[in-house]
Write a protein that holds these residues in place. Structure first.
Motif, PDB file in Angstrom:
ATOM      1  N   THR A  25     -95.880  67.597 -20.557  1.00 48.56           N
ATOM      2  CA  THR A  25     -94.782  67.236 -21.463  1.00 48.56           C
ATOM      3  C   THR A  25     -95.138  65.929 -22.163  1.00 48.56           C
ATOM      4  N   SER A  80     -92.922  72.368 -22.519  1.00 47.48           N
ATOM      5  CA  SER A  80     -92.834  72.243 -21.057  1.00 47.48           C
ATOM      6  C   SER A  80     -91.587  71.480 -20.588  1.00 47.48           C
ATOM      7  N   ASN A 113     -88.193  71.249 -18.629  1.00 39.05           N
ATOM      8  CA  ASN A 113     -87.676  71.940 -17.437  1.00 39.05           C
ATOM      9  C   ASN A 113     -86.490  71.158 -16.870  1.00 39.05           C
ATOM     10  N   THR A 114     -85.999  71.614 -15.722  1.00 38.09           N
ATOM     11  CA  THR A 114     -84.807  70.968 -15.151  1.00 38.09           C
ATOM     12  C   THR A 114     -85.096  69.532 -14.716  1.00 38.09           C
ATOM     13  N   GLU A 115     -86.364  69.246 -14.451  1.00 36.98           N
ATOM     14  CA  GLU A 115     -86.727  67.901 -13.980  1.00 36.98           C
ATOM     15  C   GLU A 115     -86.803  66.882 -15.106  1.00 36.98           C
ATOM     16  N   ASN A 116     -87.270  67.330 -16.276  1.00 41.97           N
ATOM     17  CA  ASN A 116     -87.527  66.317 -17.317  1.00 41.97           C
ATOM     18  C   ASN A 116     -86.515  66.329 -18.468  1.00 41.97           C
ATOM     19  N   GLU A 171     -84.237  63.028 -19.030  1.00 44.66           N
ATOM     20  CA  GLU A 171     -84.808  61.807 -19.640  1.00 44.66           C
ATOM     21  C   GLU A 171     -85.159  62.041 -21.109  1.00 44.66           C
ATOM     22  N   ALA A 187     -89.071  77.730 -18.838  1.00 44.18           N
ATOM     23  CA  ALA A 187     -87.967  77.372 -17.941  1.00 44.18           C
ATOM     24  C   ALA A 187     -86.648  78.041 -18.337  1.00 44.18           C
ATOM     25  N   ASN A 222     -82.137  78.037 -13.869  1.00 43.84           N
ATOM     26  CA  ASN A 222     -82.702  76.863 -14.541  1.00 43.84           C
ATOM     27  C   ASN A 222     -82.049  76.610 -15.899  1.00 43.84           C
ATOM     28  N   LYS A 240     -78.802  75.020 -15.273  1.00 46.84           N
ATOM     29  CA  LYS A 240     -78.996  73.644 -14.800  1.00 46.84           C
ATOM     30  C   LYS A 240     -79.280  72.721 -16.001  1.00 46.84           C
ATOM     31  N   MET A 241     -80.127  73.198 -16.925  1.00 48.64           N
ATOM     32  CA  MET A 241     -80.440  72.371 -18.097  1.00 48.64           C
ATOM     33  C   MET A 241     -79.184  72.162 -18.956  1.00 48.64           C
ATOM     34  N   ILE A 270     -77.039  69.579 -17.278  1.00 48.02           N
ATOM     35  CA  ILE A 270     -77.568  68.214 -17.464  1.00 48.02           C
ATOM     36  C   ILE A 270     -77.199  67.707 -18.873  1.00 48.02           C
TER      37      ILE A 270
END
Ligand code: PEP
Length: 255
Positions: free
Chosen positions: A176, A212, A214-217, A220, A235, A241, A244-245, A248
């Motif tokens: 990413t 790329s 995803n739920t983690e990035n 931010e 994702a 997922n 989840k996005m 967020i």
């Protein structure tokens, strides 16, 4: 205040059964579209079924369309038909189409005008290959793509255009762009629109990041000043997922 857009690009994935199962799983939990614009862009034969089952808060998009209204263009899909079956968004100039199907800045521009003519919201993709970034020429490359894509689009049409900054080296690779890199490139796109039209017009245009996500990035990325959402490939295939996005994004605007 620009409304966040989270758009899933399913590419050439999912059968009808899988697509309908996804919709069934997400429908009740999609945030109100007054808050977050949630979109799924699917293969053309799935679109009508998805539109019928999309629920109030999800919008359905195509992944491509032809620049002409109708004609002898075997295998293509028209904006007229997309509009007619209730599709609201269309991805234009995705790098995979530029790379594998000969999409050019000129065809992107024609398709963009055609999408607007039929009331479809275009998600216009721009972004540099790795070699361009390594040479330090990202800004000039993306500026040129943006200018060519938007040629002839009037200021009052720009509010209906969504742009996705998708560095090619980040698509489907798990790499990413950092939030700072993505925000810088997106600021540059906004400034380019400001030069073509004016700062007020540029301020209204939603510009997404893709590559790329995803739920983690995603958190931010959308926290950055100029990033108005995400175009998400891999994702977005999982209902869990995708939800989840969206959640967020929803939390982000409630902050
Ligand atoms: C995309 O398809 O536009 C994309 C960004 O894919 P991925 O999220 O899988 O990198």
């Amino acid at each position: 205040m620009r409304k966040i857009v989270i758009a899933g690009n399913w590419k050439m994935f999912k059968t009808r059964d899988e697509a309908l199962q996804f919709i069934y799983n997400v429908n009740m939990e999609i945030p109100n579209r007054e808050m977050v614009e949630s979109v799924i862009c699917a293969q053309a034969p799935l679109l009508r079924d998805l539109v019928k089952r999309q629920g109030d808060n999800l919008r359905i998009g195509a992944q491509n369309m032809h620049e002409k209204s109708e004609g002898a263009f075997t295998g293509e899909v028209s904006a007229a038909l997309l509009e007619n079956i209730g599709v609201r968004y269309v991805i234009i100039g995705h790098s995979e189409r530029r790379e594998h199907f000969g999409e050019t800045d000129e065809s992107v521009n024609k398709k963009l005008h055609q999408a607007l003519r039929y009331g479809l919201t275009p998600i216009v993709c721009v972004g540099e290959p790795l070699a361009v970034r390594e040479k330090g020429e990202t800004d000039a490359y993306v500026e040129e793509q943006t200018e060519k894509a938007l040629s002839g689009v009037k200021a009052d049409e720009m509010e209906d255009v969504v742009i996705a900054y998708e560095p090619i080296w980040a698509i489907g690779t798990g790499k990413t762009a950092t939030p700072e890199m993505a925000d810088e490139a997106i600021k540059n796109i906004r400034q380019t629109i400001g030069r073509i039209h004016d700062a007020g017009t540029a301020d209204k245009v939603r510009i997404l990041y893709g590559g790329s996500v995803n739920t983690e990035n995603i958190g931010e990325l959308i926290a950055m000043e100029d990033i108005d959402g995400a175009l998400v490939g891999g994702a977005s295939l999982s209902a869990k997922n995708f939800l989840k996005m969206l959640s967020i994004a929803h939390e982000h605007i409630n902050k």
